[in-house]
Write a protein that holds these residues in place. Structure first.
Motif, PDB file in Angstrom:
ATOM      1  N   PHE A  14       0.835  -1.197   0.000  1.00 51.49           N
ATOM      2  CA  PHE A  14       0.000   0.000   0.000  1.00 51.49           C
ATOM      3  C   PHE A  14       0.877   1.258   0.000  1.00 51.49           C
ATOM      4  O   PHE A  14       0.615   2.234  -0.710  1.00 51.49           O
ATOM      5  CB  PHE A  14      -0.919  -0.002   1.226  1.00 51.49           C
ATOM      6  CG  PHE A  14      -2.129   0.877   1.081  1.00 51.49           C
ATOM      7  CD1 PHE A  14      -2.353   1.636  -0.057  1.00 51.49           C
ATOM      8  CD2 PHE A  14      -3.059   0.949   2.111  1.00 51.49           C
ATOM      9  CE1 PHE A  14      -3.476   2.440  -0.180  1.00 51.49           C
ATOM     10  CE2 PHE A  14      -4.182   1.761   2.002  1.00 51.49           C
ATOM     11  CZ  PHE A  14      -4.380   2.499   0.856  1.00 51.49           C
ATOM     12  N   GLY A  15       1.962   1.209   0.797  1.00 56.59           N
ATOM     13  CA  GLY A  15       2.886   2.338   0.840  1.00 56.59           C
ATOM     14  C   GLY A  15       3.577   2.554  -0.492  1.00 56.59           C
ATOM     15  O   GLY A  15       3.714   3.692  -0.967  1.00 56.59           O
ATOM     16  N   LEU A  16       4.011   1.463  -1.124  1.00 56.27           N
ATOM     17  CA  LEU A  16       4.673   1.571  -2.421  1.00 56.27           C
ATOM     18  C   LEU A  16       3.722   2.109  -3.489  1.00 56.27           C
ATOM     19  O   LEU A  16       4.107   2.938  -4.325  1.00 56.27           O
ATOM     20  CB  LEU A  16       5.227   0.205  -2.837  1.00 56.27           C
ATOM     21  CG  LEU A  16       6.428  -0.316  -2.033  1.00 56.27           C
ATOM     22  CD1 LEU A  16       6.780  -1.732  -2.451  1.00 56.27           C
ATOM     23  CD2 LEU A  16       7.632   0.606  -2.204  1.00 56.27           C
ATOM     24  N   VAL A  17       2.482   1.625  -3.453  1.00 53.79           N
ATOM     25  CA  VAL A  17       1.492   2.106  -4.423  1.00 53.79           C
ATOM     26  C   VAL A  17       1.231   3.605  -4.220  1.00 53.79           C
ATOM     27  O   VAL A  17       1.126   4.371  -5.184  1.00 53.79           O
ATOM     28  CB  VAL A  17       0.180   1.302  -4.300  1.00 53.79           C
ATOM     29  CG1 VAL A  17      -0.936   1.972  -5.104  1.00 53.79           C
ATOM     30  CG2 VAL A  17       0.389  -0.123  -4.785  1.00 53.79           C
ATOM     31  N   SER A  18       1.153   4.030  -2.949  1.00 57.30           N
ATOM     32  CA  SER A  18       0.917   5.445  -2.653  1.00 57.30           C
ATOM     33  C   SER A  18       2.082   6.299  -3.139  1.00 57.30           C
ATOM     34  O   SER A  18       1.879   7.362  -3.742  1.00 57.30           O
ATOM     35  CB  SER A  18       0.708   5.645  -1.151  1.00 57.30           C
ATOM     36  OG  SER A  18      -0.452   4.968  -0.710  1.00 57.30           O
ATOM     37  N   LEU A  19       3.315   5.833  -2.881  1.00 54.79           N
ATOM     38  CA  LEU A  19       4.491   6.555  -3.366  1.00 54.79           C
ATOM     39  C   LEU A  19       4.506   6.612  -4.889  1.00 54.79           C
ATOM     40  O   LEU A  19       4.859   7.643  -5.493  1.00 54.79           O
ATOM     41  CB  LEU A  19       5.767   5.879  -2.850  1.00 54.79           C
ATOM     42  CG  LEU A  19       6.086   6.078  -1.369  1.00 54.79           C
ATOM     43  CD1 LEU A  19       7.229   5.174  -0.961  1.00 54.79           C
ATOM     44  CD2 LEU A  19       6.435   7.540  -1.086  1.00 54.79           C
ATOM     45  N   TYR A  20       4.115   5.501  -5.507  1.00 56.92           N
ATOM     46  CA  TYR A  20       4.051   5.437  -6.967  1.00 56.92           C
ATOM     47  C   TYR A  20       3.060   6.477  -7.502  1.00 56.92           C
ATOM     48  O   TYR A  20       3.358   7.220  -8.442  1.00 56.92           O
ATOM     49  CB  TYR A  20       3.644   4.028  -7.390  1.00 56.92           C
ATOM     50  CG  TYR A  20       3.296   3.874  -8.849  1.00 56.92           C
ATOM     51  CD1 TYR A  20       4.280   3.814  -9.831  1.00 56.92           C
ATOM     52  CD2 TYR A  20       1.963   3.771  -9.253  1.00 56.92           C
ATOM     53  CE1 TYR A  20       3.955   3.668 -11.171  1.00 56.92           C
ATOM     54  CE2 TYR A  20       1.619   3.624 -10.577  1.00 56.92           C
ATOM     55  CZ  TYR A  20       2.619   3.570 -11.539  1.00 56.92           C
ATOM     56  OH  TYR A  20       2.286   3.432 -12.862  1.00 56.92           O
ATOM     57  N   GLN A  21       1.878   6.548  -6.872  1.00 57.72           N
ATOM     58  CA  GLN A  21       0.863   7.506  -7.322  1.00 57.72           C
ATOM     59  C   GLN A  21       1.329   8.940  -7.126  1.00 57.72           C
ATOM     60  O   GLN A  21       1.146   9.795  -8.000  1.00 57.72           O
ATOM     61  CB  GLN A  21      -0.451   7.276  -6.561  1.00 57.72           C
ATOM     62  CG  GLN A  21      -1.149   5.970  -6.875  1.00 57.72           C
ATOM     63  CD  GLN A  21      -1.664   5.901  -8.297  1.00 57.72           C
ATOM     64  OE1 GLN A  21      -1.848   6.921  -8.965  1.00 57.72           O
ATOM     65  NE2 GLN A  21      -1.898   4.693  -8.781  1.00 57.72           N
ATOM     66  N   LEU A  22       1.965   9.219  -5.994  1.00 63.94           N
ATOM     67  CA  LEU A  22       2.416  10.586  -5.712  1.00 63.94           C
ATOM     68  C   LEU A  22       3.627  10.972  -6.557  1.00 63.94           C
ATOM     69  O   LEU A  22       3.882  12.163  -6.760  1.00 63.94           O
ATOM     70  CB  LEU A  22       2.750  10.722  -4.228  1.00 63.94           C
ATOM     71  CG  LEU A  22       1.543  10.708  -3.284  1.00 63.94           C
ATOM     72  CD1 LEU A  22       1.984  10.644  -1.839  1.00 63.94           C
ATOM     73  CD2 LEU A  22       0.672  11.929  -3.511  1.00 63.94           C
ATOM     74  N   SER A  23       4.361   9.982  -7.051  1.00 61.33           N
ATOM     75  CA  SER A  23       5.536  10.292  -7.875  1.00 61.33           C
ATOM     76  C   SER A  23       5.142  11.032  -9.145  1.00 61.33           C
ATOM     77  O   SER A  23       5.911  11.844  -9.664  1.00 61.33           O
ATOM     78  CB  SER A  23       6.286   9.004  -8.229  1.00 61.33           C
ATOM     79  OG  SER A  23       5.523   8.192  -9.125  1.00 61.33           O
ATOM     80  N   PHE A  24       3.946  10.772  -9.647  1.00 57.60           N
ATOM     81  CA  PHE A  24       3.496  11.463 -10.855  1.00 57.60           C
ATOM     82  C   PHE A  24       3.378  12.970 -10.602  1.00 57.60           C
ATOM     83  O   PHE A  24       3.672  13.782 -11.480  1.00 57.60           O
ATOM     84  CB  PHE A  24       2.152  10.903 -11.329  1.00 57.60           C
ATOM     85  CG  PHE A  24       2.237   9.482 -11.824  1.00 57.60           C
ATOM     86  CD1 PHE A  24       2.944   9.178 -12.978  1.00 57.60           C
ATOM     87  CD2 PHE A  24       1.621   8.460 -11.145  1.00 57.60           C
ATOM     88  CE1 PHE A  24       3.036   7.875 -13.442  1.00 57.60           C
ATOM     89  CE2 PHE A  24       1.701   7.147 -11.588  1.00 57.60           C
ATOM     90  CZ  PHE A  24       2.410   6.861 -12.734  1.00 57.60           C
ATOM     91  N   THR A  25       2.932  13.328  -9.405  1.00 59.02           N
ATOM     92  CA  THR A  25       2.843  14.744  -9.051  1.00 59.02           C
ATOM     93  C   THR A  25       4.239  15.354  -9.018  1.00 59.02           C
ATOM     94  O   THR A  25       4.455  16.480  -9.486  1.00 59.02           O
ATOM     95  CB  THR A  25       2.162  14.909  -7.676  1.00 59.02           C
ATOM     96  OG1 THR A  25       0.879  14.289  -7.728  1.00 59.02           O
ATOM     97  CG2 THR A  25       2.002  16.369  -7.315  1.00 59.02           C
ATOM     98  N   TRP A  26       5.196  14.619  -8.465  1.00 64.01           N
ATOM     99  CA  TRP A  26       6.584  15.083  -8.391  1.00 64.01           C
ATOM    100  C   TRP A  26       7.141  15.338  -9.789  1.00 64.01           C
ATOM    101  O   TRP A  26       7.716  16.405 -10.075  1.00 64.01           O
ATOM    102  CB  TRP A  26       7.423  14.047  -7.644  1.00 64.01           C
ATOM    103  CG  TRP A  26       8.893  14.315  -7.666  1.00 64.01           C
ATOM    104  CD1 TRP A  26       9.804  13.916  -8.595  1.00 64.01           C
ATOM    105  CD2 TRP A  26       9.634  15.067  -6.697  1.00 64.01           C
ATOM    106  NE1 TRP A  26      11.061  14.349  -8.275  1.00 64.01           N
ATOM    107  CE2 TRP A  26      10.995  15.069  -7.115  1.00 64.01           C
ATOM    108  CE3 TRP A  26       9.299  15.726  -5.524  1.00 64.01           C
ATOM    109  CZ2 TRP A  26      11.992  15.713  -6.402  1.00 64.01           C
ATOM    110  CZ3 TRP A  26      10.295  16.361  -4.805  1.00 64.01           C
ATOM    111  CH2 TRP A  26      11.630  16.352  -5.244  1.00 64.01           C
ATOM    112  N   PHE A  27       6.976  14.386 -10.679  1.00 64.29           N
ATOM    113  CA  PHE A  27       7.519  14.527 -12.029  1.00 64.29           C
ATOM    114  C   PHE A  27       6.775  15.605 -12.824  1.00 64.29           C
ATOM    115  O   PHE A  27       7.380  16.338 -13.597  1.00 64.29           O
ATOM    116  CB  PHE A  27       7.467  13.187 -12.768  1.00 64.29           C
ATOM    117  CG  PHE A  27       8.507  12.204 -12.317  1.00 64.29           C
ATOM    118  CD1 PHE A  27       9.845  12.400 -12.628  1.00 64.29           C
ATOM    119  CD2 PHE A  27       8.162  11.077 -11.573  1.00 64.29           C
ATOM    120  CE1 PHE A  27      10.821  11.495 -12.212  1.00 64.29           C
ATOM    121  CE2 PHE A  27       9.125  10.178 -11.150  1.00 64.29           C
ATOM    122  CZ  PHE A  27      10.457  10.390 -11.465  1.00 64.29           C
ATOM    123  N   THR A  28       5.457  15.710 -12.622  1.00 63.88           N
ATOM    124  CA  THR A  28       4.684  16.750 -13.307  1.00 63.88           C
ATOM    125  C   THR A  28       5.165  18.131 -12.900  1.00 63.88           C
ATOM    126  O   THR A  28       5.353  19.017 -13.746  1.00 63.88           O
ATOM    127  CB  THR A  28       3.187  16.599 -12.980  1.00 63.88           C
ATOM    128  OG1 THR A  28       2.733  15.318 -13.406  1.00 63.88           O
ATOM    129  CG2 THR A  28       2.374  17.668 -13.701  1.00 63.88           C
TER     130      THR A  28
END
Length: 997
Positions: A14-28
């Motif tokens: 769940f933590g990895l999935v959350s980090l994965y989802q938030l990474s898109f905001t970082w890259f955007t």
């Protein structure tokens, strides 16, 4: 705890999935930062910078930004997956559209030629410029004046036509026809509303806001994060009138253009000669004023080919559907030339119904002088007497953006059975010729037909069509045709309502407050506090991960929900730790104490009851609420689920891991060991004092509500909005403070587009009608802004509509009605009442006594009344705005959730003590239970208040009122749980027991 391995695996995944989802905001954010740097390096002009940003982002739109080997993500991909922020946090486009009621009436009349009807329309159009009344009422009034009873609305030449014959017949009076027409107009506006909403839903922005403004035919649209105003205008104003036409080739029109050029040259020469002769008769003063130079300038434009270059094929290979090319700036002049009666007379019998349409896009090319100029193609359409296309858009079943054989974007369309037959017939008859696909009178493509198309599929393509343009065309075709034109009467790219500086300071203060909470937990609980901190951070990660994954939108009310979630997350750990400490103090072993603390007999019962009551509130609010209510409820529900998981499982895993090492584990520090120990407060003896204090505040508040009222925001009562231009960048907060004296209270002021342009909204005398009130408000605005305006600027120059070069003043003016309709406010009210009813029933089910339910619900009403009372009493005294608007709804909901959570935890302890200490008096049970939970109550309240106070003190000025409501709510909610809810429950039970005796 069983299944530790499974829980660990789930938490990690769940933590990895959350980090994965938030990474898109970082890259955007990284890509958009580069776009800003690119724009800043090339321009200092705000509008040009926005265009350059868009150019950069378009250039990288489909380039891989993230390469995982097995998957690649472009900017467009990650943009769709980033954390979405609402208009109040991110900014975006705010537009007001006017659906043309005039066009609707013309359509209902089947384009009536009745002179009375058309004159009434014209007079109503003129009257609307000076009136706030609806166009329909103005039309009815003008028609009544002009008809004198001789012409009726039910006349067959007006509304008594075939299309309305089932509703209107010639015998109906005007009074009977008017409500029928009003219903038809309302239906058309509703249809336009739904079509626009469908288009906006597919536009790509998150949680757009679209609302009807009264019965004016106006529609308010807010698009968070959208910046491309031109794209939005095309999307919203396009009527989506799709047509398929046969077209003339440049071979067929070449002779016509040469004839037209000769005729136009003679006409212009004669006109110029007449002007020159007239100028010779004028005195020398006219020469000085430039009349002669004007006539000479007119002579310079001496034929059609000065502004239009015909496409003349020199061979069969050059035959094309493009019949001419012109500069984009010259299209209006070309249209006027081609519409001349003398020019139309040159068309042969085969071409007498021809009409000329421009391409949907211009292109840049170099002129003979080497300069870049924008050019556009012209097409000749084979129209007919009725100007009805052989195939129209109603045959389109589906449309989508795809990539053509050349790899360029295009719009692929699928037709129904009727359209398939018509398209097969048209393409069969035009093999070797050209057909055009026309959308809203612009040619999107006019290809040569190589073979007949019998599959019912075709496409719109263009050499320079972008992906977003193709998507927008597909969207408007799928959403359907507007019943009438919709014109944007006010539109701008708006900054966040809080201001970027306020957002930055608020986020910084939120981070500071969170840090203080984390440090306090370590200070108070030692190592256990550190584990609780880890669980809290994991909780926040899960919340933002879920919000991002499901495309939810974070708004100001959503932040309120997260603040409440932080309080509940800390509260759950505090309850568990306090129960473990109690067991340790009784002499039990560490492992047994931990097991008891996390058990249902320990802290779990109170935690689950508190979270379920708050969850029920969230569900009801989400189902029945709208706008900010729904946003708050969604965030709250997500937070409850993640808080329960992290508090019960993540904290337990960490504590069990540390306890297994056999080290000393005390759940406190040397400084906090005896804090709140052996407290014994007789709360019930103080209840009468509490009743008197609360009663006095509520009585004062009700009196203030009756006499002083509340400071209702524009969201509820409407207001007048002015977009004011200044010569230099101007501070919104300074202007608001300056205008506070003029209007009695500070208006809402936002930067609107450029830093030198402000949007000012005031509620001053909004309840009063009449043009003299509008003049009075403008006069006060002018006087209030004098110090910011150029010296010598007159009132006439300041007013909207000034024809000169406007360096400063009102650029646009509109009187707005409430943006939250009555049905939204009613829905919010029913949602709150419904949630309280459900909570009442749940508490009754869990505690088996209605007195518990009564105490909890009355305490919530008490808290809301106190907050309202304080806002009524102090809104004219405190130095910040205390408006009752959409944000205040979120604040009240937070208060309700916090109060219920606190009360249920205490009630659970009372129930537990009543079961254990059966020999005690019930008053003793209540006092002991309240005393035993005092440490937990103060801890939870303090941690929540730290977050709120930090944002209140260091955050933006525009959210101080919102934060103040939350602070008051938390303080009052804590107070009411101890001194109102429990005593009321006790009094109800005690009174019932006395009656039984």
């Amino acid at each position: 705890m069983q299944n530790k391995g499974l829980i660990k695996l789930f938490a990690i995944l769940f933590g990895l999935v959350s980090l994965y989802q938030l990474s898109f905001t970082w890259f955007t954010n990284g890509v958009e930062d580069k776009a800003k740097m690119y724009a800043e390096a090339r321009s200092n002009d705000g509008r040009e910078m926005a265009d350059l940003e868009r150019v950069y982002l378009d250039s990288v739109a489909n380039q891989p930004i993230i390469d995982l080997g097995f998957a690649k993500f472009s900017y467009n991909d990650i943009k769709d997956k980033e954390l979405n922020l609402g208009l109040d946090l991110k900014g975006g486009i705010n537009a007001i559209l006017q659906v043309s009621v005039k066009d609707i009436l013309i359509g209902l009349s089947n384009e009536s030629k009745n002179p009375t009807f058309n004159e009434a329309l014209a007079k109503a159009t003129e009257a609307q410029k000076k009136s706030d009344d609806t166009f329909l009422n103005l039309f009815f009034n003008e028609f009544e004046k002009l008809s004198n009873g001789e012409v009726k609305l039910s006349d067959p030449s007006i509304f008594g036509n075939k299309s309305l014959r089932e509703k209107i017949n010639f015998n109906l009076t005007d009074e009977e026809v008017m409500p029928i027409i009003e219903n038809e107009v309302t239906g058309s506006v509703n249809t336009a509303f739904e079509v626009l909403r469908s288009r906006i839903d597919k536009f790509g922005v998150t949680q757009p806001n679209i609302q009807r403004i009264g019965k004016s035919g106006r529609i308010l649209i807010e698009l968070p994060g959208a910046k491309d105003i031109d794209r939005v205008k095309k999307l919203l104003q396009s009527t989506a009138e799709l047509q398929f036409w046969e077209v003339y080739s440049n071979q067929e029109t070449a002779n016509f253009f040469f004839q037209a050029n000769s005729v136009i040259e003679n006409l212009l020469k004669n006109e110029a000669d007449k002007k020159e002769t007239a100028a010779d008769k004028e005195d020398n003063l006219d020469d000085l004023l430039g009349e002669v130079s004007d006539s000479l300038a007119t002579k310079q434009v001496n034929n059609l080919f000065t502004v239009l270059t015909p496409s003349v094929p020199q061979s069969q290979n050059q035959v094309s559907s493009v019949i001419a090319t012109a500069k984009l700036a010259d299209t209006a002049k070309v249209n006027s030339y081609l519409a001349m009666r003398e020019v139309r007379a040159l068309l042969s019998n085969d071409m007498k119904y021809a009409k000329f349409l421009w391409d949907s896009k211009s292109f840049t090319a170099k002129t003979n002088t080497g300069e870049n100029t924008e050019l556009i193609y012209l097409y000749g359409i084979k129209s007919n007497r009725e100007d009805v296309a052989p195939i129209e858009g109603d045959v389109i079943e589906d449309a989508s953006q795809e990539y053509g054989q050349t790899g360029k974007p295009e719009v692929s369309m699928t037709m129904n059975a009727t359209g398939t037959r018509q398209w097969a017939k048209m393409t069969t008859e035009n093999v070797g010729k050209f057909v055009a696909v026309v959308l809203d009178d612009y040619v999107h493509t006019a290809p040569s037909v190589n073979v007949a198309i019998t599959t019912g599929r075709t496409s719109i393509s263009g050499g320079s069509m972008t992906v977003s343009e193709a998507q927008d065309i597909a969207n408007v075709l799928k959403a359907g045709k507007l019943p009438a034109a919709a014109h944007i009467i006010q539109s701008e790219v708006v900054g966040p309502s809080l201001g970027q500086k306020a957002i930055d300071s608020s986020m910084s203060s939120f981070a500071l407050a969170l840090l203080l909470v984390l440090l306090w937990m370590i200070f108070y609980y030692g190592k256990a506090g550190a584990f609780a901190d880890i669980a809290l951070l994991v909780n926040l990660l899960f919340i933002f991960g879920i919000l991002t994954a499901f495309g939810a939108v974070l708004t100001l009310p959503g932040i309120a929900g997260i603040i409440l979630t932080i309080g509940m997350s800390v509260d759950a750990n505090v309850i568990i730790f306090e129960r473990i400490k109690e067991e340790l103090n009784k002499g039990k072993g560490l492992k047994a104490s931990i097991n008891h603390g996390f058990s249902f007999k320990g802290a779990l019962s109170a935690i689950i009851d508190a979270n379920i009551t708050t969850m029920l509130t969230g569900i009801i609010l989400y189902v029945f609420g709208t706008g900010p209510v729904k946003g708050f409820a969604y965030t709250l529900m997500v937070g409850i689920v993640t808080s329960l998981f992290t508090a019960i499982f993540i904290t337990r895993l960490l504590i069990d891991w540390y306890a297994a090492k056999g080290k000393l584990f005390t759940f406190n520090t040397s400084m906090t060991k005896n804090l709140f120990a052996n407290i014994d407060v007789e709360f019930l003896k103080k209840r009468k004092i509490a009743y008197i204090i609360s009663g006095a505040v509520i009585i004062l508040g009700v009196a203030s509500l009756v006499t002083n009222g509340l400071n209702y925001g524009v969201d509820f009562v409407g207001g007048r909005t002015y977009v004011v231009k200044f010569e230099n960048p101007t501070s919104a907060s300074d202007v608001a403070n300056t205008l506070k004296d003029a209007f009695g209270s500070a208006p809402e002021v936002k930067t609107y587009g450029e830093a030198s342009q402000l949007k000012i909204t005031t509620k001053y005398k909004i309840e009063e009608e009449g043009n003299h009130i509008d003049d009075e408000v403008q006069d006060l605005l002018f006087k209030g802004l004098t110090s910011y305006l150029p010296e010598g600027l007159t009132m006439d120059e300041f007013k909207p509509g000034f024809d000169g070069d406007k360096k400063a003043g009102i650029m646009s003016s509109i009187k707005v009605e409430p943006t939250i309709a009555d049905d939204i406010k009613t829905a919010a009210g029913w949602a709150i009442l419904g949630s309280l009813l459900v909570v009442f029933l749940y508490i009754l089910f869990r505690f088996r006594k209605w007195q518990y339910s009564l105490g909890a619900v009355l305490a919530v009403f008490h808290d809301v009344l106190i907050v309202l009372s304080l806002f009524s009493i102090f809104y004219k005294i405190l130095p910040f705005d205390m408006e009752i608007g959409q944000s205040f709804i979120a604040a009240i909901l937070t208060v309700v959730g916090y109060s219920l959570n606190d009360t249920v935890v205490i009630f659970d302890r009372i129930r537990e003590f009543a079961g254990i200490h059966t020999s005690w008096k019930f008053s003793t049970v209540v006092d002991k239970a309240l005393s035993s939970t005092l440490g937990r109550t103060i801890n939870t309240s303090l941690t929540t208040l730290v977050v709120l106070l930090a944002i209140f003190l260091f955050g933006g000025d525009s959210i101080k009122g919102f934060m103040f409501a939350l602070i008051v709510g938390v303080v009052v909610g804590t107070y009411s749980s101890l001194f109102i809810a429990s005593p009321l429950m006790y009094d109800a039970i005690n009174k019932l027991d006395k009656k039984k005796k």
